[in-house]
Design a protein around this motif. Sequence first.
Motif, PDB file in Angstrom:
ATOM      1  N   ARG A   1       0.751  11.408  11.180  1.00  0.00           N
ATOM      2  CA  ARG A   1      -0.323  11.237  10.191  1.00  0.00           C
ATOM      3  C   ARG A   1       0.251  11.221   8.779  1.00  0.00           C
ATOM      4  NH1 ARG A   1      -2.868  14.906  13.850  1.00  0.00           N
ATOM      5  NH2 ARG A   1      -4.585  13.890  14.969  1.00  0.00           N
ATOM      6  N   LYS A   2       1.202  12.105   8.521  1.00  0.00           N
ATOM      7  CA  LYS A   2       1.819  12.171   7.196  1.00  0.00           C
ATOM      8  C   LYS A   2       2.596  10.897   6.899  1.00  0.00           C
ATOM      9  CE  LYS A   2       4.889  15.071   4.397  1.00  0.00           C
ATOM     10  NZ  LYS A   2       5.728  16.307   4.380  1.00  0.00           N
ATOM     11  N   LEU A   3       3.319  10.390   7.894  1.00  0.00           N
ATOM     12  CA  LEU A   3       4.097   9.160   7.710  1.00  0.00           C
ATOM     13  C   LEU A   3       3.173   7.970   7.469  1.00  0.00           C
ATOM     14  CD1 LEU A   3       7.002   8.072   7.715  1.00  0.00           C
ATOM     15  CD2 LEU A   3       6.733   7.594  10.165  1.00  0.00           C
ATOM     16  N   ALA A   4       2.061   7.918   8.189  1.00  0.00           N
ATOM     17  CA  ALA A   4       1.129   6.797   8.047  1.00  0.00           C
ATOM     18  C   ALA A   4       0.541   6.730   6.642  1.00  0.00           C
ATOM     19  CB  ALA A   4       0.007   6.917   9.076  1.00  0.00           C
ATOM     20  N   GLN A   5       0.332   7.870   6.022  1.00  0.00           N
ATOM     21  CA  GLN A   5      -0.271   7.896   4.698  1.00  0.00           C
ATOM     22  C   GLN A   5       0.748   7.769   3.573  1.00  0.00           C
ATOM     23  OE1 GLN A   5      -3.511   7.679   4.330  1.00  0.00           O
ATOM     24  NE2 GLN A   5      -3.767   7.788   6.571  1.00  0.00           N
ATOM     25  N   SER A   6       2.035   7.770   3.919  1.00  0.00           N
ATOM     26  CA  SER A   6       3.076   7.775   2.884  1.00  0.00           C
ATOM     27  C   SER A   6       3.182   6.449   2.137  1.00  0.00           C
ATOM     28  CB  SER A   6       4.434   8.113   3.508  1.00  0.00           C
ATOM     29  OG  SER A   6       4.859   7.095   4.405  1.00  0.00           O
ATOM     30  N   THR A   7       2.562   5.396   2.649  1.00  0.00           N
ATOM     31  CA  THR A   7       2.619   4.097   1.962  1.00  0.00           C
ATOM     32  C   THR A   7       1.558   3.980   0.867  1.00  0.00           C
ATOM     33  OG1 THR A   7       1.133   3.062   3.555  1.00  0.00           O
ATOM     34  CG2 THR A   7       3.495   2.966   4.039  1.00  0.00           C
ATOM     35  N   GLY A   8       0.637   4.924   0.804  1.00  0.00           N
ATOM     36  CA  GLY A   8      -0.401   4.858  -0.209  1.00  0.00           C
ATOM     37  C   GLY A   8      -1.494   3.867   0.153  1.00  0.00           C
ATOM     38  N   THR A   9      -2.291   3.484  -0.850  1.00  0.00           N
ATOM     39  CA  THR A   9      -3.420   2.579  -0.641  1.00  0.00           C
ATOM     40  C   THR A   9      -2.955   1.128  -0.667  1.00  0.00           C
ATOM     41  OG1 THR A   9      -4.892   4.158  -1.721  1.00  0.00           O
ATOM     42  CG2 THR A   9      -5.691   1.883  -1.499  1.00  0.00           C
ATOM     43  N   HIS A  10      -3.492   0.334   0.280  1.00  0.00           N
ATOM     44  CA  HIS A  10      -3.136  -1.084   0.356  1.00  0.00           C
ATOM     45  C   HIS A  10      -4.393  -1.912   0.581  1.00  0.00           C
ATOM     46  CE1 HIS A  10       1.334  -1.251   0.534  1.00  0.00           C
ATOM     47  NE2 HIS A  10       1.187   0.010   0.873  1.00  0.00           N
ATOM     48  N   ASN A  11      -4.550  -2.955  -0.207  1.00  0.00           N
ATOM     49  CA  ASN A  11      -5.643  -3.893   0.007  1.00  0.00           C
ATOM     50  C   ASN A  11      -5.245  -5.036   0.935  1.00  0.00           C
ATOM     51  OD1 ASN A  11      -7.428  -2.525  -1.724  1.00  0.00           O
ATOM     52  ND2 ASN A  11      -6.486  -3.500  -3.520  1.00  0.00           N
ATOM     53  N   ASP A  12      -3.947  -5.257   1.076  1.00  0.00           N
ATOM     54  CA  ASP A  12      -3.418  -6.341   1.903  1.00  0.00           C
ATOM     55  C   ASP A  12      -2.968  -5.774   3.244  1.00  0.00           C
ATOM     56  OD1 ASP A  12      -1.819  -8.304   3.141  1.00  0.00           O
ATOM     57  OD2 ASP A  12      -1.335  -9.214   1.219  1.00  0.00           O
ATOM     58  N   ALA A  13      -3.706  -6.108   4.316  1.00  0.00           N
ATOM     59  CA  ALA A  13      -3.396  -5.559   5.637  1.00  0.00           C
ATOM     60  C   ALA A  13      -2.025  -6.002   6.137  1.00  0.00           C
ATOM     61  CB  ALA A  13      -4.475  -5.968   6.639  1.00  0.00           C
ATOM     62  N   LEU A  14      -1.637  -7.247   5.852  1.00  0.00           N
ATOM     63  CA  LEU A  14      -0.343  -7.741   6.305  1.00  0.00           C
ATOM     64  C   LEU A  14       0.794  -6.987   5.620  1.00  0.00           C
ATOM     65  CD1 LEU A  14       1.284  -9.749   7.987  1.00  0.00           C
ATOM     66  CD2 LEU A  14       1.110 -11.367   6.089  1.00  0.00           C
ATOM     67  N   ASP A  15       0.672  -6.765   4.323  1.00  0.00           N
ATOM     68  CA  ASP A  15       1.689  -6.015   3.593  1.00  0.00           C
ATOM     69  C   ASP A  15       1.789  -4.599   4.127  1.00  0.00           C
ATOM     70  OD1 ASP A  15       3.587  -5.636   1.354  1.00  0.00           O
ATOM     71  OD2 ASP A  15       2.029  -4.296   0.586  1.00  0.00           O
ATOM     72  N   LEU A  16       0.650  -3.989   4.414  1.00  0.00           N
ATOM     73  CA  LEU A  16       0.645  -2.640   4.980  1.00  0.00           C
ATOM     74  C   LEU A  16       1.341  -2.610   6.335  1.00  0.00           C
ATOM     75  CD1 LEU A  16      -0.197   0.319   5.145  1.00  0.00           C
ATOM     76  CD2 LEU A  16      -2.471  -0.447   5.909  1.00  0.00           C
ATOM     77  N   ALA A  17       1.050  -3.603   7.172  1.00  0.00           N
ATOM     78  CA  ALA A  17       1.671  -3.657   8.496  1.00  0.00           C
ATOM     79  C   ALA A  17       3.193  -3.757   8.390  1.00  0.00           C
ATOM     80  CB  ALA A  17       1.114  -4.839   9.284  1.00  0.00           C
ATOM     81  N   HIS A  18       3.671  -4.590   7.461  1.00  0.00           N
ATOM     82  CA  HIS A  18       5.118  -4.705   7.256  1.00  0.00           C
ATOM     83  C   HIS A  18       5.713  -3.380   6.801  1.00  0.00           C
ATOM     84  CE1 HIS A  18       6.231  -8.889   7.920  1.00  0.00           C
ATOM     85  NE2 HIS A  18       5.090  -9.266   7.372  1.00  0.00           N
ATOM     86  N   LYS A  19       5.030  -2.682   5.924  1.00  0.00           N
ATOM     87  CA  LYS A  19       5.551  -1.413   5.415  1.00  0.00           C
ATOM     88  C   LYS A  19       5.570  -0.347   6.516  1.00  0.00           C
ATOM     89  CE  LYS A  19       4.887  -1.681   0.427  1.00  0.00           C
ATOM     90  NZ  LYS A  19       4.931  -3.139   0.337  1.00  0.00           N
TER      91      LYS A  19
END
Length: 270
Positions: A115-133
């Motif tokens: 859970r902590k790792l999943a939230q470490s990328t912060g807020t993302h409006n772009d789902a594809l960018d989030l998936a890559h991160k």
Amino acid sequence: MKLRISHETVYCYDQPIRNLVQSLRLTPSIFEGQKTHEWLIEVPDGIKGPGFRDGAGDWIEGWTLRGPAQEVTVRITGHVETRDTAGVLRGHRELIHPLAYLRDTQATAPDEALRKLAQSTGTHNDALDLAHKLSALVSKAITFRPGVTRAQTTAAEALALGEGVCQDHAHALISLARLRDLPARYVSGYLHSTADGQPHEAAHAWAEIHVGNLGWVGFDAANGCCPDERYVRLGSGLDASDAAPIRGVAMGSGIERLAVAVRVEEEMAQ
């Protein structure tokens, strides 16, 4: 890329089994990124049953074998032509709604570290960018090392260990994606070579994440890339067990031993 594939799975028993029933998800998917020219599934002494295409678009084939038998072989040979679609699963027909893949299983259930790792990328409006991160996070957090995990190892256990194989990378990425409300699933298949060009002599696995208008996009966190022309897709599921290429029940009390040999070769132009 034109690929020639051979895959042999041998089950050996210390005492003869009476009967065997198997469900095989071993036929390449139908989508824009690959075309199957020849494909043969053989189970010597086995009886082929009916086949069907399930809601996820995978072809399932039933086989039975009447004993007594101390060895059962499942043999696949075929030729598949692939092309790079940047990981996007275009033209794949399926009926299951993507939101069904937000459901966790025992293998992908998150713990506090995930859970902590999943939230470490912060807020993302772009789902594809989030998936890559998220995929990059898994690549960094889990070092590829064969033999340190088991088939039953969970995403949480692999993250805590910091080492694992492609199955562990896929489970961890699926867990992270679902924590960020991105539908994700496990994919089984083959890989011609790793990113550094080394031959890959085993079956392979990766994750697919559903990212809005693009649909399903593949992410191979074990190799830090999206599937390209080196990959052959077989089928998918909620986790490794759900997407297993071979599932079955043997009737008998013998101890089972398993041997697998996979060869994926490029066919050079004549």
